[in-house]
Design an enzyme around this catalytic site. Structure first.
Site, mmCIF file in Angstrom:
data_model
loop_
_atom_site.group_PDB
_atom_site.id
_atom_site.type_symbol
_atom_site.label_atom_id
_atom_site.label_comp_id
_atom_site.label_asym_id
_atom_site.label_seq_id
_atom_site.Cartn_x
_atom_site.Cartn_y
_atom_site.Cartn_z
ATOM 1 N N ASP A 320 0.862 -1.177 0.000
ATOM 2 C CA ASP A 320 0.000 0.000 0.000
ATOM 3 C C ASP A 320 0.900 1.229 0.000
ATOM 4 O OD1 ASP A 320 -2.382 1.560 0.322
ATOM 5 O OD2 ASP A 320 -1.867 1.771 2.435
ATOM 6 N N ASP A 516 -1.527 -0.851 6.069
ATOM 7 C CA ASP A 516 -1.723 -0.365 7.437
ATOM 8 C C ASP A 516 -3.155 0.031 7.749
ATOM 9 O OD1 ASP A 516 -1.916 2.110 6.030
ATOM 10 O OD2 ASP A 516 -1.361 3.160 7.874
ATOM 11 N N ASP A 520 -7.022 -2.240 4.070
ATOM 12 C CA ASP A 520 -6.007 -3.187 3.606
ATOM 13 C C ASP A 520 -6.217 -4.587 4.168
ATOM 14 O OD1 ASP A 520 -4.602 -1.250 2.139
ATOM 15 O OD2 ASP A 520 -3.518 -0.597 3.923
#
Length: 797
Positions: A320, A516, A520
């Site tokens: 990410d 995080d 996600d």
């Protein structure tokens, strides 16, 4: 009812901890007493002692075999039982006693090794705080931790563990964060800065204002994750079981062949004796658990040995962007004022209003103002408009912070702010005073300082495909991907899109996903190994992940991969080495050159050797990392601090270039003089000290002076441009103003040096300063100086 299973489990663990040493004492005593009786000529008593020791070992050995069979595994403990029974059958009692000692000591050694290897995980659980000191007025009371609520004022004494997440209330806090981050150095948190639970007060008492309950705080989340850590389901352990699946019939076949060829059952027993490496295949779990322990000391909580083993041979990494490759916390990169307005006062007004807002940008503005030690006013009549901003009355004036209520201002300075924000992918918080637009605060989520170096380390560790998934726009996503050299980038991704992308990558290779945020979590669960940046507490991503980085440092992922590969290598090495040595001994025993008693002694040595070898995983790969002398590490920290002090002043160069563009009169000369004074009095002494002190000190740990050669060339270019700007300034003083013929070259020098210095600072920080492994959490250093290292040269033209 929930307490019964945990109590029973604890009782079984205590029983096992007593059983294994007791078994060692009994078998060793039987062996020694038998030896003494043999020496004095009491042969019958001697054989009786040895037979008793053998029989004592048969019972637990049978239990271990039954337990293994119930789990669907037929391990080499079965060979131990066959050997013990075989020695009793053929009357080789001394060999049986030796096997009994080998079996008991091997199990005890393995248990001790696992207790040592998991020590750090247990320590993490044992140090969890259970109470807090709450202050109400002048009265301080000790209360159970579950009674603390957000907003409580808590006192943290010297040496105490911070009980819940909060913000420093009254004084600078000096903290030891090593339990969470692995960092050995103490850090400081100023008034208003966030503090995570689980860190230790390393100085005098201070107060925090709780921002979360204990269950919702950082340390509670880490404890929950650590409780799940273990090595029972590691694929490498199943690999050891597969070794046993072919090793067991092979050993029986060799024993049978020796018996048939010689007609001696003693030879068959001798083969079974040396084919009894019961602690051998326990060496694999010891190596894995040792890896888990080492990872925990680096600020990485790994749920299982399976996750560690999978991480060790992963080849694809999906990441990410926000909160993973970037800090995940916006920071102020600049404060711009309308003509005649003081930027410090603009920031103070904005922070005064934003004190009452929970918005992430408001928090960044307040943190920046507190870091600059600005005195904030108490706002009244506060109104927050979701998606628009906050308005409040400050010192009698109505101040608004956020988006513009109407059309964007057409003033030149405001247009410049909008253009710069677009180029830098920054957010703008406009500041109005009694409906007059007076300034703007620019914020952005900076790239993590250690991200480029971490990406390079991951490439070296065996990751050959790096993919970024983000819900952000394509432009900032491509910017980050370009800087880091990623292989693929997908922007505007929904949680479902991320899951689909991770599954597609997993079909091609062993895939690690790092994220995080709550969004996600599904993608982390879909990956072969999910890694959560969990330093901010127990989020859905942490719960879904196999591995949690307990500190906001992406380079801990590279550390974890190094540990995983080293532990896996040690585990395989130990298992294979033990198998090979046992096979050689079986061959010697099969031809009659190794009697059962001698074979038992030999096998004892093999088992102890491979378990001790497995414990090497606790130390880590000696080839990994760079050893720095203490003086060099201190020097790196010193120059890193100087960077933080100098970075904010780099705006003097751009301000001078802007003034030169606007005119050639006194304001331009004054701005140019300030820039030149900064260069000659502060910047060049810093660069010269790096050249003469730091770079020579880095030559040895980096292996060659060539490692800093390109940085030395940059120093020379900085000197050249500084001298050129100084010559322009001298000509301007002699001519009474900046001449038209000077403008183009002078602007090029100023803008060019501004961009060069930003790039140079970033390169030194990524390549050298991160070697000290002591950087503060992301956002902290930039907040101290009011500047953030931009990945795009801070919008230089």
């Amino acid at each position: 009812m929930t307490d019964i299973p945990s109590t029973a489990k604890a009782s079984l663990q205590r029983l096992r901890s007593l059983l294994e040493p007791a078994l060692v004492v009994v078998t060793v005593t039987a062996l020694i007493l038998g030896a003494i009786a043999w020496v004095v000529g009491w042969r019958a008593i001697a054989e009786g002692c040895w037979a008793a020791g053998t029989l004592v070992a048969v019972v637990p050995a049978l239990v271990w075999v039954i337990v293994a069979l119930r789990k669907g595994r037929a391990g080499v403990d079965l060979l131990a039982v066959l050997s013990l029974v075989g020695t009793l059958w053929v009357g080789e009692y001394v060999a049986g006693a030796l096997i009994a000692v080998m079996l008991s000591t091997g199990r005890a050694l393995d248990a001790a090794a696992q207790r040592r290897a998991s020590h750090d995980l247990r320590a993490l659980l044992e140090r969890a705080p259970r109470s807090a000191r709450r202050r109400i007025g002048d009265v301080i009371t000790v209360v159970p931790l579950d009674e603390v609520v957000a907003g409580d004022l808590l006192v943290v004494g010297p040496g105490e563990v911070v009980p819940v997440d909060g913000r420093v209330e009254d004084a600078v806090a000096v903290l030891d964060e090593s339990a969470l981050t692995g960092e050995p150095l103490q850090v400081e948190r100023a008034v208003g800065e966030p503090v995570r639970s689980g860190v230790v007060n390393a100085a005098t008492a201070f107060e925090i204002r709780a921002t979360a309950t204990a269950d919702a705080s950082t340390y509670a989340g880490i404890v929950r994750l650590a409780q799940q850590a273990g090595a029972d389901s590691a694929p490498i352990i199943r690999l050891a079981d597969r070794y046993a699946a072919w090793f067991l019939p092979l050993a029986l076949a060799v024993a049978g062949a020796a018996w048939l060829a010689s007609g001696s059952a003693v030879r068959a027993v001798a083969v079974l004796v040396v084919a009894t490496p019961c602690p051998l295949l326990l060496a694999a779990p010891v190596a894995i658990v040792s890896g888990l322990s080492r990872a925990s000391r680096q600020g990485v909580v790994i749920r299982s040995g399976g996750a560690l083993e999978n991480l060790g041979h992963a080849t694809t990494l999906v990441m990410d962007k926000t909160g993973t490759l970037t800090a995940g916390r916006p920071v102020v990169i600049d404060v711009v004022g309308a003509p005649g307005r003081d930027t410090t006062e603009i920031l103070r007004l904005a922070a005064s209003v934003d004190q009452m807002s929970p918005h992430v940008l408001a928090e960044a503005i307040v943190t920046e103002a507190l870091a600059r030690h600005l005195s904030l006013s108490l706002p009244v009549e506060v109104n927050e408009h979701p998606g628009r901003g906050v308005t409040a009355t400050v010192n009698g004036a109505r101040v608004a912070v956020g988006k513009l209520a109407g059309e964007a201002s057409e003033a030149d300075w405001a247009v410049a702010v909008v253009n710069r924000a677009s180029l830098d992918s920054a957010a703008i918080a406009w500041v109005s005073d009694d409906d007059e637009l007076v300034g703007a605060v620019l914020l952005r989520d900076p790239l993590r300082r250690n991200a480029p170096r971490t990406v390079r380390r991951l490439r070296v560790a065996g990751i050959n495909r790096l993919v970024m998934l983000t819900g952000d726009r394509a432009a900032p996503a491509r910017e980050v991907a370009t800087v880091l050299g990623l292989d693929e980038v997908y922007a505007n991704q929904s949680p479902a899109d991320k899951v689909a992308a991770v599954r597609a990558e997993r079909e091609r290779a062993v895939t690690v996903m790092v994220g995080d945020g709550v969004n996600d979590a599904p993608a982390l669960a879909a990956a072969t190994v999910g890694v959560a940046m969990g330093a901010r507490g127990a989020t859905a991503s942490s719960e879904a992940a196999d591995i949690v980085l307990t500190t906001d440092r992406l380079d801990r992922l590279a550390d974890a991969m190094d540990i995983a590969r080293w532990s896996r290598r040690i585990a395989v090495q130990s298992a294979v080495a033990g198998m090979v040595l046992s096979l050689l001994a079986m061959g010697v025993a099969a031809v009659g050159l190794l009697p059962p008693a001698a074979g038992a002694l030999l096998q004892e040595g093999i088992d102890v050797a491979v378990i001790l070898n497995a414990l090497r995983a606790l130390r880590g790969n000696p080839a990994a990392g760079i050893e720095l002398p203490d003086g060099t590490e201190a020097m790196l920290r010193r120059f890193s601090g100087e960077h933080d002090q100098l970075r904010d002043a780099l705006t003097l160069l751009r301000d001078a270039a802007d003034n030169v563009s606007a005119g050639s009169g006194k304001p331009a000369i004054d701005a140019l003089t300030r820039a030149q004074n900064f260069l000659t009095e502060r910047l060049l002494p810093h660069e010269d000290a790096e050249q003469t002190e730091l770079y020579p000190a880095l030559a040895m740990p980096l292996g060659s002076a060539e490692a800093t050669a390109t940085m030395s060339r940059t120093h020379a270019e900085i000197h050249r441009l500084t001298d050129r700007i100084g010559n322009h300034l001298q000509l301007a003083h002699e001519a009474g103003g900046i001449q038209p013929s000077q403008v183009d070259d002078l602007r090029a020098c100023l803008y060019g040096l501004h961009a060069l210095l930003h790039l140079h600072f970033l390169q030194e920080e990524e390549n050298y300063f991160t070697l000290a492994d002591t950087e503060l959490p992301e956002g902290r250093k930039t907040a101290l100086t009011g500047r953030a290292p931009s990945i795009s040269g801070e919008g230089c033209t």
